[in-house]
Design a protein around this motif. Sequence first.
Motif, mmCIF file in Angstrom:
data_model
loop_
_atom_site.group_PDB
_atom_site.id
_atom_site.type_symbol
_atom_site.label_atom_id
_atom_site.label_comp_id
_atom_site.label_asym_id
_atom_site.label_seq_id
_atom_site.Cartn_x
_atom_site.Cartn_y
_atom_site.Cartn_z
ATOM 1 N N ASP A 295 -2.240 13.939 -4.705
ATOM 2 C CA ASP A 295 -3.408 13.328 -5.355
ATOM 3 C C ASP A 295 -3.017 11.997 -5.994
ATOM 4 O O ASP A 295 -2.862 11.894 -7.212
ATOM 5 C CB ASP A 295 -3.990 14.286 -6.392
ATOM 6 N N PHE A 296 -2.821 10.988 -5.165
ATOM 7 C CA PHE A 296 -2.477 9.654 -5.642
ATOM 8 C C PHE A 296 -2.896 8.646 -4.593
ATOM 9 O O PHE A 296 -3.230 9.000 -3.455
ATOM 10 C CB PHE A 296 -0.966 9.538 -5.915
ATOM 11 N N ARG A 297 -2.876 7.370 -4.981
ATOM 12 C CA ARG A 297 -3.138 6.277 -4.049
ATOM 13 C C ARG A 297 -1.975 5.305 -4.109
ATOM 14 O O ARG A 297 -1.312 5.159 -5.138
ATOM 15 C CB ARG A 297 -4.432 5.538 -4.415
ATOM 16 N N LEU A 298 -1.733 4.615 -2.997
ATOM 17 C CA LEU A 298 -0.693 3.599 -2.946
ATOM 18 C C LEU A 298 -1.241 2.368 -2.233
ATOM 19 O O LEU A 298 -1.649 2.452 -1.073
ATOM 20 C CB LEU A 298 0.548 4.114 -2.206
ATOM 21 N N ILE A 299 -1.272 1.266 -2.938
ATOM 22 C CA ILE A 299 -1.697 -0.007 -2.371
ATOM 23 C C ILE A 299 -0.469 -0.745 -1.864
ATOM 24 O O ILE A 299 0.455 -1.028 -2.632
ATOM 25 C CB ILE A 299 -2.423 -0.874 -3.430
ATOM 26 N N VAL A 300 -0.422 -1.014 -0.571
ATOM 27 C CA VAL A 300 0.663 -1.807 0.015
ATOM 28 C C VAL A 300 0.134 -3.227 0.165
ATOM 29 O O VAL A 300 -0.717 -3.503 1.015
ATOM 30 C CB VAL A 300 1.116 -1.243 1.372
ATOM 31 N N ALA A 301 0.611 -4.103 -0.705
ATOM 32 C CA ALA A 301 0.094 -5.471 -0.768
ATOM 33 C C ALA A 301 0.971 -6.414 0.048
ATOM 34 O O ALA A 301 2.172 -6.524 -0.186
ATOM 35 C CB ALA A 301 0.040 -5.950 -2.221
ATOM 36 N N THR A 302 0.351 -7.074 1.002
ATOM 37 C CA THR A 302 1.025 -8.100 1.769
ATOM 38 C C THR A 302 0.062 -9.262 1.946
ATOM 39 O O THR A 302 -0.937 -9.351 1.236
ATOM 40 C CB THR A 302 1.556 -7.554 3.104
ATOM 41 N N SER A 303 0.342 -10.141 2.881
ATOM 42 C CA SER A 303 -0.402 -11.393 2.967
ATOM 43 C C SER A 303 -1.044 -11.578 4.331
ATOM 44 O O SER A 303 -0.454 -11.216 5.364
ATOM 45 C CB SER A 303 0.519 -12.577 2.667
ATOM 46 N N ALA A 304 -2.224 -12.167 4.313
ATOM 47 C CA ALA A 304 -2.884 -12.531 5.566
ATOM 48 C C ALA A 304 -2.059 -13.562 6.323
ATOM 49 O O ALA A 304 -2.197 -13.703 7.536
ATOM 50 C CB ALA A 304 -4.283 -13.072 5.281
ATOM 51 N N ALA A 305 -1.186 -14.273 5.603
ATOM 52 C CA ALA A 305 -0.324 -15.280 6.233
ATOM 53 C C ALA A 305 0.778 -14.654 7.082
ATOM 54 O O ALA A 305 1.391 -15.339 7.912
ATOM 55 C CB ALA A 305 0.308 -16.166 5.163
ATOM 56 N N MET A 306 1.046 -13.379 6.890
ATOM 57 C CA MET A 306 2.086 -12.715 7.687
ATOM 58 C C MET A 306 1.748 -12.829 9.170
ATOM 59 O O MET A 306 0.594 -12.646 9.562
ATOM 60 C CB MET A 306 2.175 -11.231 7.289
ATOM 61 N N PRO A 307 2.719 -13.165 10.001
ATOM 62 C CA PRO A 307 2.444 -13.265 11.444
ATOM 63 C C PRO A 307 1.740 -12.021 11.972
ATOM 64 O O PRO A 307 2.053 -10.894 11.586
ATOM 65 C CB PRO A 307 3.836 -13.443 12.048
ATOM 66 N N ALA A 308 0.794 -12.217 12.882
ATOM 67 C CA ALA A 308 -0.076 -11.148 13.366
ATOM 68 C C ALA A 308 0.671 -9.928 13.899
ATOM 69 O O ALA A 308 0.263 -8.790 13.620
ATOM 70 C CB ALA A 308 -1.028 -11.702 14.428
ATOM 71 N N PRO A 309 1.758 -10.089 14.666
ATOM 72 C CA PRO A 309 2.452 -8.886 15.153
ATOM 73 C C PRO A 309 2.963 -7.997 14.018
ATOM 74 O O PRO A 309 2.946 -6.769 14.147
ATOM 75 C CB PRO A 309 3.605 -9.455 15.978
ATOM 76 N N TYR A 310 3.402 -8.617 12.918
ATOM 77 C CA TYR A 310 3.869 -7.829 11.780
ATOM 78 C C TYR A 310 2.695 -7.172 11.065
ATOM 79 O O TYR A 310 2.815 -6.028 10.595
ATOM 80 C CB TYR A 310 4.657 -8.707 10.806
#
Length: 280
Positions: free
Chosen positions: A61-76
């Motif tokens: 019973d928890f949530r995890l936000i994985v924050a990254t960037s739209a600038a990250m290359p599309a394959p990643y």
Amino acid sequence: MSATILGFCRFSFFGPSDTKIDYSDHEAAFQTLYAPERMETRFALFENLMLPGIRAQTDTDFRLIVATSAAMPAPYRTRLADLVADIPQIEPVFAETTKLALVLRPYVSDPEVAGQGLLQFRCDDDDGMSRHFVARLRRWLPSLANRMILTFPRGLMLYRDGKGPQLHPMYRNLTGAGYAFHTTGPTRKNVFGFAHINSGRRFPFLSDPGFSSYIQTFTATSDTAFRAERKIRQFQKATGIDAGPKAAKVVGEALADDFSYLTEDGLKQLLLRAEGAAAA
């Protein structure tokens, strides 16, 4: 309704943070952050160490936000989204802004999220966590006052020296792995907005050394790799345990319970694969 347990993880977020990358030259920063060798190491540890710990939690019973960037290359971006797609607790966020605080603020300040209390925790994309981690957070909730820190100082560290991969006990109060911050309602503060090691000078904290909470890795692409050797020696000394039978016993007990989804040999092989990716 009980307090919300909400975690935040940065995965190669493009913006000022503790990666020590100079963002005054955005193109140079981009090339450094998303260098193929760095990304392969990060993905290897994220997929084989960090995510298995999330899947293994005894309290789901928890949530995890994985924050990254739209600038990250599309394959990643696609690769990251695919890796977390089957984990219901995880929400990947591909942010346009370079300011992490703006990405996290809607979560920590939302009355729907934090109205009954909020216990935020942070985890790094290259570290592992005890399968009891969330359950242990919940155990301490009734004891936490507003604007109070919860820290789990005991864990393991995975690194390589002249003898090869090593797994050794670690002890560090207010360490970033699993660092948590409690508020009784919405807040503007997020767990990445603290200089965590010094935060105990500003806020009261509760320390629970009763289990091995984390596995912290040290690799050539770690965000603080330039200080790794000194830090490893410092952390070894802090445990009061020299390498040998006692250290092996502590490691074995931690793997038998907190990290029963991992093995010592598997971890050492993972470190070699991860570092091999960086050298490729």
